[in-house]
Design a protein around this motif. Structure first.
Motif, short mmCIF file in Angstrom:
data_model
loop_
_atom_site.label_atom_id
_atom_site.label_comp_id
_atom_site.label_asym_id
_atom_site.label_seq_id
_atom_site.Cartn_x
_atom_site.Cartn_y
_atom_site.Cartn_z
N GLU A 1 52.81 -27.15 55.99
CA GLU A 1 53.30 -28.54 55.95
C GLU A 1 53.69 -29.04 57.34
O GLU A 1 53.77 -28.28 58.29
CB GLU A 1 54.52 -28.63 55.01
N ALA B 1 55.70 -27.45 60.68
CA ALA B 1 55.96 -26.00 60.56
C ALA B 1 55.29 -25.25 61.71
O ALA B 1 54.33 -25.75 62.33
CB ALA B 1 55.47 -25.49 59.22
N GLY C 1 56.64 -24.51 54.04
CA GLY C 1 57.27 -25.82 53.96
C GLY C 1 57.46 -26.49 55.32
O GLY C 1 57.30 -25.87 56.37
N GLN C 2 57.83 -27.76 55.25
CA GLN C 2 58.02 -28.56 56.47
C GLN C 2 59.02 -27.91 57.41
O GLN C 2 60.08 -27.45 56.98
CB GLN C 2 58.55 -29.94 56.10
N HIS C 3 58.66 -27.91 58.68
CA HIS C 3 59.54 -27.43 59.77
C HIS C 3 60.01 -25.99 59.59
O HIS C 3 60.99 -25.58 60.20
CB HIS C 3 60.75 -28.37 59.93
N ALA C 4 59.33 -25.23 58.76
CA ALA C 4 59.64 -23.80 58.69
C ALA C 4 59.16 -23.14 59.98
O ALA C 4 58.23 -23.62 60.63
CB ALA C 4 58.95 -23.18 57.48
N ARG D 1 61.27 -25.54 53.04
CA ARG D 1 61.36 -26.27 54.31
C ARG D 1 62.49 -25.70 55.16
O ARG D 1 63.48 -25.16 54.65
CB ARG D 1 61.56 -27.76 54.06
N ASN D 2 62.30 -25.76 56.47
CA ASN D 2 63.27 -25.29 57.46
C ASN D 2 63.67 -23.81 57.31
O ASN D 2 64.68 -23.38 57.84
CB ASN D 2 64.54 -26.15 57.44
N ASP E 1 64.70 -23.44 50.57
CA ASP E 1 64.84 -24.25 51.78
C ASP E 1 66.01 -23.73 52.63
O ASP E 1 67.06 -23.36 52.08
CB ASP E 1 65.13 -25.72 51.42
N TYR E 2 65.83 -23.73 53.92
CA TYR E 2 66.88 -23.37 54.90
C TYR E 2 67.25 -21.88 54.92
O TYR E 2 68.20 -21.49 55.59
CB TYR E 2 68.15 -24.22 54.71
#
Ligand code: GDD
Ligand code: MG
Length: 352
Positions: free
Chosen positions: A295, A298, A312-315, A330-331, A348-349
């Motif tokens: 995503e 990432a 996920g996004q920004h992982a 994500r993250n 996430d996170y």
């Protein structure tokens, strides 16, 4: 001439990756491991059939290769009723074969010239020929001592520290004469390394070595599994997709989708059906499997990601091996060479 690939081990050291994917078919870039061995064996014109000696999850292996349509050589599957060990498995798979036989451990990646090994076997009139490779630390392997003429004088499987007398080990590639297999007991587990090979030296049979100094690795641990990908990226081993010409640029399947604004840092590999979204960064040393989605924003580097996983996004994925169909939120931040099995879910996170 026939070849037997010993592909019945459980691959315990590669768990959890091997819970649903037997070690002989773990992917190395875009193809199952055994495909590389089959490609090597097709260089021997005399080989008319490859026998896969299976025990653990045989169906999964049969499903992948079928009768050998895509492999260039006829395949046959032999499934032991119970694990017979390396020696028992060879005898079981070799029933009815009288001709000289080639045997490979189903987890070694090598550039050895198999034709030259067969030639050495024939010119020595040997009962058995074994390929040796030098390694830094032989303790996890079968240590093999030879004399000045290249005859095997001693074979010690998994030697103790005080037995490390040389650096040459059994590379897991043999040429054997089936008439000797009646020495292998039937229906019980029997190790070719611990029992058959030492018996050859004790009986004074012509047991010769072929020392190969080319590329060799046993892919059976996560470290080695990562290493073989690195070596192919770096051109230390050329096979399959990595023929040497491609390694300085990203290798992207024409059937993958890389969105505008995504960054590819060589070396990296993106397989069929993968989708890399804008502002994602792939590489260096990233293997993105079939159908993987990365995503927006990432980052995936120094990692191997099996098919259908979603990042996920920004992982930030730096170091692990991820099995199939994982869901990385994500993250998420993943650092270091850990191994995650199929369908791992990271919320996430998560930092791990
Ligand atoms: N069919 C069948 N049945 N195959 C088996 C069985 C069995 O009971 N047990 C092991 N195998 C297969 C494994 O799948 C693998 O391809 C091969 O035999 C060797 O087993 P490993 O478990 O990978 O052994 P290793 O790596 O500890 O040691 C072997 O390989 C080293 C080189 O990588 C030995 O042959 C050492 O002497 C050698 O140095
Ligand atoms: Mg092994």
């Amino acid at each position: 001439m026939k070849a037997i690939l010993l592909a019945g081990g459980k691959g315990t050291r590669l768990r959890p990756l091997t819970l649903h994917t037997p070690k002989p078919v773990v992917p190395i870039f875009d193809r199952p491991f055994l495909q590389y061995q089959m490609d090597l064996l097709t260089q021997v014109p005399e080989i008319d059939e490859i026998i896969l000696s299976l025990n653990y999850q045989p169906r999964r292996i049969e499903e992948i290769f079928g009768a050998g349509e895509g492999t260039g050589v006829k395949l046959r599957y032999v499934v032991e009723p119970s694990p017979l060990g390396t020696g028992g498995a060879i005898r079981y798979a070799a029933q009815g074969i009288e001709d000289t036989l080639i045997v490979f451990n189903g987890d070694v990646m090598t550039s050895v010239d198999v034709n030259a090994v067969v030639e050495r076997h024939r010119s020595a009139g040997a009962t058995a020929t074994i390929v040796l490779t030098p390694v830094d630390n032989p303790s996890g392997y079968g240590l093999v001592e030879t004399d000045a003429e290249g005859r095997v004088t001693r074979f010690i499987e998994k030697p103790q520290d005080d037995e490390l007398t040389c650096d040459t080990i059994n590379a897991g590639i043999y040429v054997l004469e089936p008439h000797t297999f009646d020495r292998i007991p039937r229906d019980v587990a029997y190790s070719i390394e611990r029992a058959y090979f030492p018996s050859l030296t004790e009986r004074g049979d012509t047991f010769v070595a072929y020392v190969d100094r080319g590329y060799w690795i046993d892919i059976g641990t996560p470290e080695k599994y990562i290493q073989v990908h690195r070596d192919m990226f770096d051109g230390r081993f050329t096979a399959g997709l990595f023929t040497g010409a491609t390694r300085s640029a990203p290798v992207v399947s024409p059937e993958a989708r890389v969105d505008e604004g995504a960054t590819m840092v060589a070396p990296c590999f993106i397989d069929v059906g993968a989708h890399i979204k804008p502002d994602a960064t792939i590489g260096p040393y990233a293997v993105i499997g079939r159908g993987v989605v990365v995503e927006e924003g990432a980052l995936v580097r120094h990692s191997i990601v099996w098919s259908n996983t979603r990042i996920g996004q920004h992982a930030e994925i730096d170091g692990p091996i991820l099995g199939r169909s994982c869901h990385i939120g994500r993250n998420v931040v993943m650092t270091g060479p850990a191994v995650y099995g199929d369908k791992t879910v990271l919320t996430d996170y998560t930092h791990s």
